[in-house]
Design a protein around this motif. Structure first.
Motif, short mmCIF file in Angstrom:
data_model
loop_
_atom_site.label_atom_id
_atom_site.label_comp_id
_atom_site.label_asym_id
_atom_site.label_seq_id
_atom_site.Cartn_x
_atom_site.Cartn_y
_atom_site.Cartn_z
N ALA A 186 -28.03 -23.37 -15.36
CA ALA A 186 -27.92 -22.70 -13.85
C ALA A 186 -27.39 -24.17 -13.10
CB ALA A 186 -29.16 -22.53 -13.40
N ARG A 187 -27.89 -25.40 -13.34
CA ARG A 187 -27.34 -26.42 -13.02
C ARG A 187 -25.77 -26.81 -13.33
NH1 ARG A 187 -30.84 -29.56 -9.98
NH2 ARG A 187 -33.25 -28.95 -10.34
N TYR A 233 -38.95 -23.05 6.92
CA TYR A 233 -37.94 -22.41 6.23
C TYR A 233 -38.35 -22.08 4.70
CZ TYR A 233 -34.12 -24.10 9.19
OH TYR A 233 -33.02 -24.27 10.01
N GLY A 234 -37.96 -21.06 4.11
CA GLY A 234 -38.34 -20.20 3.03
C GLY A 234 -37.18 -20.99 1.96
N ARG A 235 -37.21 -20.71 0.74
CA ARG A 235 -36.36 -21.29 -0.36
C ARG A 235 -34.96 -20.70 -0.13
NH1 ARG A 235 -39.64 -23.87 -4.47
NH2 ARG A 235 -41.61 -24.35 -3.42
N PHE A 236 -35.03 -19.46 0.14
CA PHE A 236 -33.62 -18.79 0.62
C PHE A 236 -32.98 -19.67 1.42
CE2 PHE A 236 -35.39 -15.11 -1.42
CZ PHE A 236 -34.57 -14.70 -2.40
N GLU A 237 -33.35 -19.94 2.56
CA GLU A 237 -32.87 -20.58 3.71
C GLU A 237 -32.43 -22.10 3.32
OE1 GLU A 237 -33.83 -20.00 7.82
OE2 GLU A 237 -35.46 -19.03 6.90
N HIS A 238 -33.14 -22.69 2.51
CA HIS A 238 -32.92 -23.92 1.90
C HIS A 238 -31.74 -24.04 1.16
CE1 HIS A 238 -36.06 -26.60 3.59
NE2 HIS A 238 -37.00 -25.91 3.28
N ALA A 239 -31.49 -23.05 0.37
CA ALA A 239 -30.41 -22.92 -0.46
C ALA A 239 -29.01 -22.43 0.17
CB ALA A 239 -30.63 -22.03 -1.69
N ARG A 240 -29.19 -22.19 1.59
CA ARG A 240 -27.88 -21.73 2.26
C ARG A 240 -26.55 -22.61 2.06
NH1 ARG A 240 -29.43 -20.67 8.37
NH2 ARG A 240 -30.65 -22.19 7.85
N GLY A 241 -25.48 -22.08 1.49
CA GLY A 241 -24.33 -22.54 0.89
C GLY A 241 -24.37 -22.93 -0.36
N GLY A 242 -25.59 -22.95 -0.94
CA GLY A 242 -25.63 -23.41 -2.46
C GLY A 242 -25.89 -22.50 -3.24
N THR A 243 -27.06 -22.57 -4.25
CA THR A 243 -27.33 -21.87 -5.33
C THR A 243 -28.87 -21.94 -5.38
OG1 THR A 243 -25.51 -22.29 -6.76
CG2 THR A 243 -27.41 -21.55 -7.84
N LEU A 244 -29.42 -20.77 -5.57
CA LEU A 244 -30.78 -20.53 -5.73
C LEU A 244 -31.11 -19.96 -7.11
CD1 LEU A 244 -33.68 -20.70 -4.43
CD2 LEU A 244 -33.29 -18.04 -3.82
N PHE A 245 -31.97 -20.84 -7.74
CA PHE A 245 -32.15 -20.54 -9.09
C PHE A 245 -33.73 -20.03 -9.03
CE2 PHE A 245 -34.22 -22.16 -13.58
CZ PHE A 245 -33.59 -21.22 -14.11
N LEU A 246 -33.79 -18.73 -9.68
CA LEU A 246 -35.14 -18.13 -9.76
C LEU A 246 -35.50 -18.15 -11.07
CD1 LEU A 246 -34.63 -15.30 -7.16
CD2 LEU A 246 -35.91 -17.54 -6.74
N ASP A 247 -36.40 -19.04 -11.53
CA ASP A 247 -36.93 -18.91 -13.04
C ASP A 247 -38.08 -18.19 -13.32
OD1 ASP A 247 -36.97 -19.73 -15.72
OD2 ASP A 247 -37.84 -21.57 -15.47
N GLU A 248 -38.02 -17.44 -14.41
CA GLU A 248 -39.35 -16.33 -14.72
C GLU A 248 -39.38 -15.54 -13.81
OE1 GLU A 248 -42.72 -17.86 -16.93
OE2 GLU A 248 -41.96 -19.86 -16.21
#
Length: 448
Positions: A186-187, A233-248
């Protein structure tokens, strides 16, 4: 960029033998330099010489043993293969203690020469690669190759898939066994994309407390629940403009999967305690060690969410399907572990690398990384030394060496016995007998 083939220096003062060997090596697509004397060969040897040396022992002037001594003075790790007559076998065996890599007894089959040279070239490649790792001198290639190491067909195909999807905004599902490198993949995908300079936010869904999952992912307003004294902020907002990786991702409760589906479909999130949607510009990469299609059929995962996430699916191969990558992976992990520990990178003998490629790694790259960490810290040193330098008589050492060579060849050919005995210059019966004697099973090396 195509790499220049590593050369084979072949030295023999007898022209017919020299040219016959040269023809066998060239037919095997090996770049060969033929020399009629030791002095002619020495002119080609430098500390960074990428090839190997094959030399006859009995030659006028400087003989093969003297040449070996000179070469090992230049580079003590350069593989030297001695060619000997019947009367010199004991001398050649003794020379292996003095640094020779292998020896061939005349007359030898061309296939035996090619096989010995092939192993020596691979050892030389790993030695030079190990040096570059220890020196920290590996030039950056690209964000995908740097992270997804290996030469196997499976990993080459994975790199091609990552590059193909990196510049799109398609959501990606990554499936693979534990420890195969889902977050690393993912990275790599993020680093190769146009979002590389934006956040990469990794979330292990299985590690989030059940009562906090929704708040962690979607965020909340002040007063949304007891203890929420300010907006977050939630994780979705922290990832704005980038990539959100949801493992498991398969560990998320079904009710929360429905809310995640809404975010994926509408690219907006609503914080707990708010009615105002917040637009999102991000790529979602999800990962699971389970087969999500099977989980969806069994009712453990929402099919509609699966269809939204698996626009592109990347399946990561376990190490059992890419054994030929294990030596390179181990050396890279060892260099990183040594750098973190502030210690020099230990030298890893070829016999140890062959043994690593032959054994099973149920924990995949994660387990291999742990082994590299232990070695870098000086732990299990007796075990590693024992694998590399078996004690006991010469017969014990030769037996251990033979087992390592058989295991490495079986791994290289994916357990294909015909390809293995042809590469080793053995009959089918001889290979079967040796495998039985060393307790080697083809099932441990099969690629399917």
């Amino acid at each position: 960029m195509t790499q220049t083939p590593a050369p084979v220096l072949f030295v023999d003062d007898e022209a017919p033998l020299r040219h016959a060997a040269g023809q066998a090596l060239m037919l095997a697509n090996l770049d060969t330099i033929l020399c009629d004397s030791a002095s002619a060969a020495l002119a080609h040897v430098t500390p960074d010489f990428a090839g190997v040396l094959v030399t006859d022992i009995r030659m006028p002037g400087m003989d093969g043993l003297a040449l070996m001594t000179e070469v090992l003075t230049i580079d003590a790790e350069l593989p030297v293969i001695l060619v000997t007559g019947h009367g010199d076998v004991d001398l050649a065996v003794a020379s292996m203690k003095g640094g020779a890599y292998d020896f061939l007894e005349k007359p030898y089959a061309p296939a035996r020469l090619v096989e010995a040279v092939g192993r020596a070239l691979e050892k030389r490649r790993l030695t030079l690669e190990n040096r570059r790792l220890r020196a920290g001198g590996i030039a950056a290639q690209d964000p995908v190759t740097d992270r997804l190491l290996g030469r196997s067909e499976a990993i080459v195909r994975l790199r091609a898939q990552v590059r193909a999807v990196a510049d799109t905004d398609a959501d990606v599902l990554i499936e693979g066994e534990t420890g195969t490198g889902k977050e690393v993949t993912a990275r790599a995908l993020h680093a190769a994309s146009a979002r590389a300079d934006r956040p990469f936010i990794a979330v292990n869904c299985a590690a989030l407390p059940a009562e906090m999952i929704e708040s962690e992912l979607f965020g909340h307003e002040a007063g949304a629940f007891a203890g929420a004294t300010r907006a977050r902020y939630g994780r979705f907002e922290h990832a704005r403009g980038g990539t959100l990786f949801l493992d498991e991702i398969d560990s998320l409760p079904l009710a929360l999967q429905g809310k995640l589906l809404h975010v994926v479909e509408h690219r907006s999130v609503t914080r707990l305690g708010s009615n105002d949607p917040i637009l999102l510009d991000l790529r979602i990469v999800a990962a699971s060690k389970r087969d999500l299609s099977a989980a969806a059929r069994d009712g453990g995962f929402r099919p509609d969410l699966l269809y939204r996430l698996n626009v592109v699916t990347l399946r990561l191969p376990p190490l059992s399907e890419r054994r030929e990558d294990i030596p390179e992976l181990f050396l890279s992990l060892l260099a990183l572990a040594a750098a973190r520990a502030g210690r020099p990178v230990p030298n890893v003998p070829g016999a140890v690398l062959s043994a690593l490629a032959a054994r099973d790694w149920p924990g995949n790259v994660r387990e291999l990384r742990n082994a590299a960490e232990r070695l870098a810290l000086g732990l299990d040193s007796a075990l590693w030394t024992g694998d590399a330098e078996p004690g006991g008589t010469l017969a014990d050492k030769m037996s251990a060496h033979e087992k390592a060579l058989l295991a490495a060849s079986l791994a290289a050919h994916g357990g294909n016995l015909k390809a293995t005995y042809e590469a080793l210059g053995l009959s089918r019966k001889a290979l079967y007998e040796k495998m039985q004697r060393h307790a080697l099973s083809r099932e441990n090396f099969r690629e399917d």
